[in-house]
Design an enzyme around this catalytic site. Sequence first.
Site, PDB file in Angstrom:
ATOM      1  N   ARG A 178      -7.357   2.380   4.433  1.00  6.51           N
ATOM      2  CA  ARG A 178      -7.698   2.096   2.985  1.00  6.51           C
ATOM      3  C   ARG A 178      -9.409   0.840   3.689  1.00  6.51           C
ATOM      4  NH1 ARG A 178      -5.809   5.971   1.547  1.00  6.51           N
ATOM      5  NH2 ARG A 178      -3.852   5.816  -0.042  1.00  6.51           N
ATOM      6  N   SER A 200      -2.073   4.364  -6.557  1.00  5.92           N
ATOM      7  CA  SER A 200      -1.290   3.775  -5.538  1.00  5.92           C
ATOM      8  C   SER A 200      -1.854   1.680  -5.727  1.00  5.92           C
ATOM      9  CB  SER A 200      -1.576   4.017  -4.175  1.00  5.92           C
ATOM     10  OG  SER A 200      -0.826   5.090  -3.979  1.00  5.92           O
ATOM     11  N   GLU A 247      -3.706  -2.580  -3.773  1.00  7.37           N
ATOM     12  CA  GLU A 247      -4.792  -1.663  -3.506  1.00  7.37           C
ATOM     13  C   GLU A 247      -6.186  -1.485  -4.100  1.00  7.37           C
ATOM     14  OE1 GLU A 247      -5.598   3.205  -2.779  1.00  7.37           O
ATOM     15  OE2 GLU A 247      -5.349   1.679  -4.108  1.00  7.37           O
TER      16      GLU A 247
END
Length: 343
Positions: free
Chosen positions: A165, A243, A338
């Site tokens: 990520r 998420s 996130e």
Amino acid sequence: MKIREHVLISQLTTMRLGAAARYLIEIENEDDLGPAYDFVSAHNLPSYILGDGSNVIGRDEAYEGVVLHNLLTGIEIKSQTADELLVRVATGTSLNALVDYAVNDDWYGIEALAAVPGTVGGAVMQNAGAYGQEMSQVLVGVDAYDINAGEYVHIPVDDMNLCYRHSIFNSAGPDSARGRYFITAAHIRLNRSEIAGELYGSLHEYLVAHGKSDRRAATIRAAVRDIRDNKLPDPRTTPSAGSFFKNITVDEADIPALRQRFEGIPIFLIGSRWEIPSGWLIEQAGLKGALLHGMRVSDKAALILINESAGSYANLSRARAQIATAVKEKFGFDLQQEPEEIT
Ligand code: EPU
């Protein structure tokens, strides 16, 4: 190029929170970028590049800046052989459209990214990944507009520092290129090879349970779509940003001690990274399904927060703090958010 004023960020983002942006410029072709950034400097304002808004959260205070809405779309074949296809994809194209483009012609490499919300640009920025595949495996490089220099550049994938990520485009570290480029296109390499080796756990279980023994791109796409449909809310109808926390990455050397300390703790090898699912930590902290300040911790996947009735970023922030504190107290891990925020 279209310029709009006082546009609600809540209407541009799937979490459905956020006050107005002072200006929003629609970037419909690459030639809009020069004039758009001239506008930004003439008004001496910050700017933010927005795709589909599926992994971005707006705040309660107005954004005194310019949102550049990336509407660049299109897929162009650069080269093709019997077993390799190279495409140049405009970054405002939805990732899902790219997956369908590939799978419908039996090209491999992104079939497990089926039904991931958002644009190709967003997927590149944060090296999106799901069910064992991630963008870093197919990306060759990007074309980008260097905002300060006012010129177009090509950046090869090796210079992007892609990991979980993370890329130079979304990070704040020493290698950060955050805010420096508008990525206009991604060069993606697809192939004819089915996923090799062990499949992602729940994908394997699904295929076994449904009597599927092949790994054709269309089979994997259908399986992933079904798994996601049953577990993840559709951001177009249920306000959420996927998420909400990253999973916890751990060093291999620490695993025995963690297993001893927390019985039954799941620790997975994803690619070359050891990962503890934050969803499990949140569930063990007793918060799965909880309604916290109007934010629902999904009862199907505890990593997903749904904006049921929060109404404000302040309430989201309270819910986030409550979850992070519960996990910290029980396990000692610091959860990291996130999605990005428009600030
Ligand atoms: N788990 C629980 N309880 C939960 C949720 C998960 O115990 O409520 C545990 C289970 O052990 C399960 C494991 O977590 O086997 C993994 O769960 P899942 O396959 O649902 O994946 P995840 O770790 O929760 C990550 C990504 C997802 C991606 C899936 C599949 C992150 C932050 N999330 O979720 O990405 O789709 O893996 O690869 O890495 C997103 O980024 O928005 C996203 C949805």
